[in-house]
Scaffold this motif. Structure first.
Motif, short mmCIF file in Angstrom:
data_model
loop_
_atom_site.label_atom_id
_atom_site.label_comp_id
_atom_site.label_asym_id
_atom_site.label_seq_id
_atom_site.Cartn_x
_atom_site.Cartn_y
_atom_site.Cartn_z
N SER A 18 0.83 -1.21 0.00
CA SER A 18 0.00 0.00 0.00
C SER A 18 0.86 1.26 0.00
O SER A 18 0.58 2.21 -0.73
N TYR A 19 1.88 1.26 0.84
CA TYR A 19 2.80 2.39 0.94
C TYR A 19 4.20 1.85 1.08
O TYR A 19 4.43 0.87 1.78
N LYS A 20 5.14 2.53 0.44
CA LYS A 20 6.52 2.08 0.53
C LYS A 20 7.34 3.05 1.39
O LYS A 20 6.89 4.16 1.68
N ASP A 21 8.48 2.58 1.82
CA ASP A 21 9.38 3.38 2.64
C ASP A 21 9.61 4.73 1.98
O ASP A 21 9.95 4.80 0.80
N GLY A 22 9.38 5.81 2.71
CA GLY A 22 9.57 7.15 2.19
C GLY A 22 8.31 7.84 1.71
O GLY A 22 8.30 9.06 1.53
N ASP A 23 7.22 7.08 1.48
CA ASP A 23 5.95 7.70 1.08
C ASP A 23 5.44 8.59 2.21
O ASP A 23 5.71 8.34 3.39
N THR A 24 4.69 9.61 1.84
CA THR A 24 4.04 10.48 2.82
C THR A 24 2.53 10.33 2.67
O THR A 24 2.01 10.35 1.55
N ILE A 25 1.85 10.16 3.79
CA ILE A 25 0.39 10.06 3.78
C ILE A 25 -0.20 11.24 4.53
O ILE A 25 0.37 11.72 5.51
N GLU A 26 -1.34 11.72 4.05
CA GLU A 26 -2.03 12.83 4.70
C GLU A 26 -3.00 12.27 5.74
O GLU A 26 -3.81 11.40 5.44
N CYS A 27 -2.90 12.76 6.95
CA CYS A 27 -3.73 12.30 8.06
C CYS A 27 -4.39 13.51 8.71
O CYS A 27 -3.95 14.63 8.54
N HIS A 28 -5.44 13.22 9.48
CA HIS A 28 -6.02 14.29 10.30
C HIS A 28 -5.87 13.90 11.76
O HIS A 28 -5.87 12.72 12.12
N GLU A 29 -5.68 14.91 12.57
CA GLU A 29 -5.50 14.70 14.00
C GLU A 29 -6.71 13.96 14.57
O GLU A 29 -7.85 14.29 14.26
N TYR A 30 -6.44 12.96 15.41
CA TYR A 30 -7.51 12.18 16.00
C TYR A 30 -8.21 12.99 17.08
O TYR A 30 -7.58 13.52 17.99
N LYS A 31 -9.53 13.10 16.97
CA LYS A 31 -10.33 13.90 17.92
C LYS A 31 -11.44 13.08 18.57
O LYS A 31 -12.44 13.63 19.00
N GLY A 32 -11.28 11.75 18.62
CA GLY A 32 -12.26 10.93 19.31
C GLY A 32 -13.34 10.33 18.43
O GLY A 32 -14.25 9.68 18.93
N GLU A 33 -13.25 10.53 17.12
CA GLU A 33 -14.25 9.95 16.24
C GLU A 33 -14.11 8.42 16.20
O GLU A 33 -13.10 7.88 16.65
N ASP A 34 -15.11 7.75 15.68
CA ASP A 34 -15.07 6.29 15.60
C ASP A 34 -13.90 5.83 14.74
O ASP A 34 -13.62 6.42 13.69
N VAL A 35 -13.24 4.78 15.20
CA VAL A 35 -12.18 4.12 14.44
C VAL A 35 -12.81 2.88 13.84
O VAL A 35 -13.45 2.09 14.54
N LEU A 36 -12.63 2.71 12.53
CA LEU A 36 -13.29 1.62 11.81
C LEU A 36 -12.28 0.63 11.24
O LEU A 36 -11.12 0.98 10.99
N ARG A 37 -12.75 -0.59 11.02
CA ARG A 37 -11.92 -1.61 10.38
C ARG A 37 -11.42 -1.06 9.04
O ARG A 37 -12.15 -0.38 8.32
N ASN A 38 -10.16 -1.30 8.74
CA ASN A 38 -9.46 -0.87 7.53
C ASN A 38 -8.97 0.57 7.58
O ASN A 38 -8.28 1.01 6.66
N ASP A 39 -9.31 1.35 8.62
CA ASP A 39 -8.69 2.66 8.77
C ASP A 39 -7.20 2.47 8.96
O ASP A 39 -6.74 1.46 9.50
N ILE A 40 -6.43 3.45 8.52
CA ILE A 40 -5.00 3.47 8.80
C ILE A 40 -4.80 4.51 9.90
O ILE A 40 -5.22 5.66 9.76
N ILE A 41 -4.19 4.06 11.01
CA ILE A 41 -4.01 4.95 12.15
C ILE A 41 -2.54 5.18 12.44
O ILE A 41 -1.68 4.35 12.12
N VAL A 42 -2.27 6.31 13.03
CA VAL A 42 -0.94 6.68 13.51
C VAL A 42 -1.05 6.70 15.03
O VAL A 42 -1.95 7.33 15.58
N PHE A 43 -0.15 5.99 15.70
CA PHE A 43 -0.26 5.85 17.15
C PHE A 43 1.11 5.68 17.78
O PHE A 43 2.09 5.35 17.11
N THR A 44 1.17 5.89 19.08
CA THR A 44 2.39 5.67 19.84
C THR A 44 2.51 4.18 20.15
O THR A 44 1.55 3.55 20.58
N HIS A 45 3.68 3.63 19.89
CA HIS A 45 3.95 2.21 20.16
C HIS A 45 3.65 1.92 21.63
O HIS A 45 4.05 2.68 22.52
N PRO A 46 2.96 0.81 21.92
CA PRO A 46 2.59 0.50 23.31
C PRO A 46 3.76 0.34 24.29
O PRO A 46 3.60 0.60 25.48
#
Length: 97
Positions: free
Chosen positions: A18-46
């Motif tokens: 889907s994306y290769k090393d070096g690609d840039t993806i546009e995201c929006h800041e997470y504000k509590g909306e529903d997270v759905l199956r197949n969404d791509i998320i950016v998160f802090t490693h646990p």
């Protein structure tokens, strides 16, 4: 709702093809909306608070989110198979559709 946008650079091969090393993806800041199956998320490693991850949501439960990289090679991605469920509170952003 006012949205802040972020450009996130992919590092490594876990999201290939889907994306290769070096690609840039546009995201929006997470504000509590529903997270759905197949969404791509950016998160802090646990377990590594200084590491930011980009993964695809495979399952959403009451206890957290199961994420995986897109790469079919199981050794190419550190994801929920390795660190378990991701807490909603660790989500930073969601990829813009």
């Amino acid at each position: 709702m006012d949205q802040s946008f972020l450009n996130v650079k992919i590092r490594g091969d876990s999201m290939w093809p889907s994306y290769k090393d070096g690609d840039t993806i546009e995201c929006h800041e997470y504000k509590g909306e529903d997270v759905l199956r197949n969404d791509i998320i950016v998160f802090t490693h646990p377990f590594k608070s200084d590491t930011i991850c980009v993964k695809r949501v495979k399952r959403v439960t009451d206890d957290g989110i199961f994420v995986e990289g897109d790469n079919p090679d199981p050794l190419s991605s550190e994801d929920s198979h390795n660190f378990g469920l991701v807490k909603i509170s660790s989500i930073i952003a969601i990829k813009v559709a």
